[in-house]
Design a protein around this motif. Structure first.
Motif, PDB file in Angstrom:
ATOM      1  N   ASP A 172       0.874  -1.167   0.000  1.00 17.48           N
ATOM      2  CA  ASP A 172       0.000   0.000   0.000  1.00 17.48           C
ATOM      3  C   ASP A 172       0.911   1.216   0.000  1.00 17.48           C
ATOM      4  OD1 ASP A 172      -2.616  -1.234   0.180  1.00 17.48           O
ATOM      5  OD2 ASP A 172      -1.992  -1.888   2.179  1.00 17.48           O
ATOM      6  N   PHE A 173       0.693   2.123  -0.928  1.00 17.97           N
ATOM      7  CA  PHE A 173       1.510   3.318  -1.011  1.00 17.97           C
ATOM      8  C   PHE A 173       1.214   4.253   0.149  1.00 17.97           C
ATOM      9  CE2 PHE A 173       1.751   2.951  -5.917  1.00 17.97           C
ATOM     10  CZ  PHE A 173       2.950   2.247  -5.841  1.00 17.97           C
ATOM     11  N   ASP A 174       2.257   4.959   0.603  1.00 16.97           N
ATOM     12  CA  ASP A 174       2.053   6.001   1.599  1.00 16.97           C
ATOM     13  C   ASP A 174       1.492   7.241   0.900  1.00 16.97           C
ATOM     14  OD1 ASP A 174       4.196   7.545   0.466  1.00 16.97           O
ATOM     15  OD2 ASP A 174       5.658   6.630   1.834  1.00 16.97           O
ATOM     16  N   ALA A 175       1.195   8.275   1.650  1.00 13.51           N
ATOM     17  CA  ALA A 175       0.538   9.469   1.097  1.00 13.51           C
ATOM     18  C   ALA A 175       1.350  10.099  -0.030  1.00 13.51           C
ATOM     19  CB  ALA A 175       0.284  10.481   2.203  1.00 13.51           C
ATOM     20  N   ASP A 176       2.666  10.194   0.128  1.00 11.06           N
ATOM     21  CA  ASP A 176       3.500  10.791  -0.920  1.00 11.06           C
ATOM     22  C   ASP A 176       3.500   9.936  -2.186  1.00 11.06           C
ATOM     23  OD1 ASP A 176       4.171  12.977   0.662  1.00 11.06           O
ATOM     24  OD2 ASP A 176       6.040  12.050   1.385  1.00 11.06           O
ATOM     25  N   GLN A 177       3.595   8.629  -2.012  1.00  9.71           N
ATOM     26  CA  GLN A 177       3.573   7.729  -3.172  1.00  9.71           C
ATOM     27  C   GLN A 177       2.213   7.763  -3.857  1.00  9.71           C
ATOM     28  OE1 GLN A 177       4.727   4.327  -0.863  1.00  9.71           O
ATOM     29  NE2 GLN A 177       6.802   4.304  -1.705  1.00  9.71           N
ATOM     30  N   ARG A 178       1.127   7.822  -3.084  1.00  9.24           N
ATOM     31  CA  ARG A 178      -0.206   7.924  -3.684  1.00  9.24           C
ATOM     32  C   ARG A 178      -0.321   9.204  -4.509  1.00  9.24           C
ATOM     33  NH1 ARG A 178      -1.839   6.127   1.395  1.00  9.24           N
ATOM     34  NH2 ARG A 178      -2.586   8.207   1.932  1.00  9.24           N
ATOM     35  N   ALA A 179       0.213  10.283  -3.981  1.00  2.50           N
ATOM     36  CA  ALA A 179       0.160  11.551  -4.717  1.00  2.50           C
ATOM     37  C   ALA A 179       0.991  11.466  -5.994  1.00  2.50           C
ATOM     38  CB  ALA A 179       0.660  12.694  -3.829  1.00  2.50           C
TER      39      ALA A 179
END
Length: 148
Positions: free
Chosen positions: A90-97
């Motif tokens: 699961d990507f973290d917030a920065d990776q999701r962005a």
């Protein structure tokens, strides 16, 4: 993203553990009436290229195809898991962005990749530069003992 559409996760919701079943469901659906060689082999990525190209040429609404494109991305990611030693994360917030996705794969060397986005790029842009088979061939961080 609002609610989930045909197995597409809601942004920010953990889904790494659901990706393998998502890929399996797509394979079952696509191979039920067709003899597509979706066997999680590296060679099958060429089949995914052809499938995405066919969807693209059909000029279908991308929103209607979001579940299918997501499933194809899950399949590509599962090929990386089975053949390159990757794991779903699961990507973290920065990776999701950055990636625009909630989930991706982490390679044995620690690099993360976005197979869901790669399939979407193939659909949106097309062309050999977005080939999923080429993606595999140029992929950094694979386990050296991977079977092709």
């Amino acid at each position: 993203m609002g609610k989930a559409v045909e197995g597409v996760p809601v942004q920010g919701v953990p889904y790494a553990d659901r990706m393998r079943p998502c890929a399996a469901a797509l394979v079952a659906r696509l191979t039920a009436r067709n003899r597509l060689p979706l066997d999680y082999s590296v060679a099958s990525l060429r089949v995914v290229d052809f499938l995405v190209d066919g969807l693209r040429k059909g000029l279908a609404d991308p929103e209607r195809l979001s579940g299918t494109l997501f499933g194809l991305g899950a399949y590509v990611g599962e090929v990386l898991v089975r053949r390159a030693g990757a794991v779903w994360v699961d990507f973290d917030a920065d990776q999701r962005a950055y990636f625009g996705q909630s989930v991706g794969v982490r390679m044995p060397d620690g690099r993360v990749w976005n197979p869901l986005g790669k399939v979407r790029n193939r659909f949106d842009v097309g062309g050999s530069e977005e080939s999923l088979q080429t993606f595999w061939l140029t992929l950094h961080g694979r386990a050296r003992t991977s079977a092709a």
